[in-house]
Design a protein around this motif. Sequence first.
Motif, PDB file in Angstrom:
ATOM      1  N   UNK A   1      43.215  14.860  81.857  1.00 35.54           N
ATOM      2  CA  UNK A   1      41.875  15.142  82.362  1.00 35.54           C
ATOM      3  C   UNK A   1      41.123  13.961  82.954  1.00 35.54           C
ATOM      4  N   UNK A   2      41.453  12.769  82.567  1.00 37.98           N
ATOM      5  CA  UNK A   2      40.800  11.588  83.144  1.00 37.98           C
ATOM      6  C   UNK A   2      41.720  11.071  84.246  1.00 37.98           C
ATOM      7  N   UNK A   3      41.341  11.349  85.482  1.00 38.46           N
ATOM      8  CA  UNK A   3      42.218  11.051  86.622  1.00 38.46           C
ATOM      9  C   UNK A   3      41.763   9.826  87.415  1.00 38.46           C
ATOM     10  N   UNK A   4      40.825   9.078  86.872  1.00 41.13           N
ATOM     11  CA  UNK A   4      40.398   7.847  87.534  1.00 41.13           C
ATOM     12  C   UNK A   4      41.565   6.862  87.571  1.00 41.13           C
TER      13      UNK A   4
ATOM     14  N   UNK B   1      42.455   4.771  76.943  1.00 42.30           N
ATOM     15  CA  UNK B   1      42.772   5.917  76.084  1.00 42.30           C
ATOM     16  C   UNK B   1      42.288   5.652  74.658  1.00 42.30           C
ATOM     17  N   UNK B   2      42.551   4.454  74.143  1.00 42.22           N
ATOM     18  CA  UNK B   2      42.078   4.106  72.796  1.00 42.22           C
ATOM     19  C   UNK B   2      40.555   4.165  72.719  1.00 42.22           C
ATOM     20  N   UNK B   3      39.885   3.696  73.748  1.00 44.44           N
ATOM     21  CA  UNK B   3      38.422   3.689  73.755  1.00 44.44           C
ATOM     22  C   UNK B   3      37.865   5.114  73.815  1.00 44.44           C
ATOM     23  N   UNK B   4      38.489   5.987  74.568  1.00 43.54           N
ATOM     24  CA  UNK B   4      38.015   7.370  74.631  1.00 43.54           C
ATOM     25  C   UNK B   4      38.188   8.040  73.272  1.00 43.54           C
ATOM     26  N   UNK B   5      39.315   7.809  72.633  1.00 44.45           N
ATOM     27  CA  UNK B   5      39.520   8.362  71.292  1.00 44.45           C
ATOM     28  C   UNK B   5      38.507   7.760  70.305  1.00 44.45           C
TER      29      UNK B   5
ATOM     30  N   UNK C   1      32.187  15.625  76.249  1.00 42.74           N
ATOM     31  CA  UNK C   1      31.213  16.696  76.004  1.00 42.74           C
ATOM     32  C   UNK C   1      31.912  18.051  75.974  1.00 42.74           C
ATOM     33  N   UNK C   2      32.989  18.186  76.726  1.00 41.62           N
ATOM     34  CA  UNK C   2      33.738  19.449  76.786  1.00 41.62           C
ATOM     35  C   UNK C   2      34.872  19.498  75.772  1.00 41.62           C
ATOM     36  N   UNK C   3      35.400  18.328  75.421  1.00 47.76           N
ATOM     37  CA  UNK C   3      36.523  18.239  74.493  1.00 47.76           C
ATOM     38  C   UNK C   3      36.240  17.096  73.516  1.00 47.76           C
ATOM     39  N   UNK C   4      35.470  17.363  72.454  1.00 46.40           N
ATOM     40  CA  UNK C   4      35.033  16.286  71.555  1.00 46.40           C
ATOM     41  C   UNK C   4      36.113  15.664  70.676  1.00 46.40           C
ATOM     42  N   UNK C   5      37.285  16.271  70.617  1.00 46.99           N
ATOM     43  CA  UNK C   5      38.356  15.729  69.778  1.00 46.99           C
ATOM     44  C   UNK C   5      39.685  15.785  70.547  1.00 46.99           C
ATOM     45  N   UNK C   6      39.805  14.996  71.612  1.00 52.03           N
ATOM     46  CA  UNK C   6      40.989  15.111  72.482  1.00 52.03           C
ATOM     47  C   UNK C   6      42.226  14.410  71.932  1.00 52.03           C
TER      48      UNK C   6
END
Length: 157
Positions: free
Chosen positions: A128-131, A142-146, A115-120
Motif C-alpha cells: 500500500x505504500x508505493x512511494x 517499514x519498521x517506522x510505520x509498524x 488511518x485505514x489499516x491501524x495494525x498492518x
Amino acid sequence: MEINFNINGKTAKVDVDPAMPLLWVVRDELNLKATKFGCGAALCGACTLHIDGEAYRSCSIPVSFAAEKKVTTLEGLSESEDKLHPIQQAWMEENVPQCGYCQPGFMMAAVNFLEKNPNPTEEDIKTNITNICRCGTQPRIIKAIKRAAQLSQTATL
C-alpha cells in the motif's frame, strides 16, 4: 483567480492560475517547504499531502481541486513541536532518513494508510505504500510505520 482553502488549520487565499499544481502553491506561494517535488508525474510520492483526509500527490493536482477543502502538509501533522504525531515520533525512533528528501511524502502516505489499516503487516505496508526512496531506507520505513501503529494504539488506550 482567487482560490480559498484551509491549510494546516489556517485559511489560505491565493490568486493564481487554477491549473497550477497544488505542490507549487504550497511551496512557492505559501512557503511550506516540507512537501517536495520529485518526478512531476505522481509516481514517486515525494509531494504527498492530504486533502480532506485523503492522500494525494500534489504535483498532479490543480490548486482548484483544493478550493474550499482542508489541506494538510507535514508541517500541520503535529499539535506542536512538543507533541509530535506518532508517525513523526516513529520516524525519529527508527532513525529513518538518510538524505531525507522523500520522507515527508512517505510520512503523509503512511498517516493516511494507518488511518485505514491501524495494525498492518509488513506485506500490507509494502503493498500500500508505493512511494519511492532512492536511498534504500525502505526497511527502516517499514519498521517506522509498524512503530507508528503501535504508538497510535498506545495513545488511544
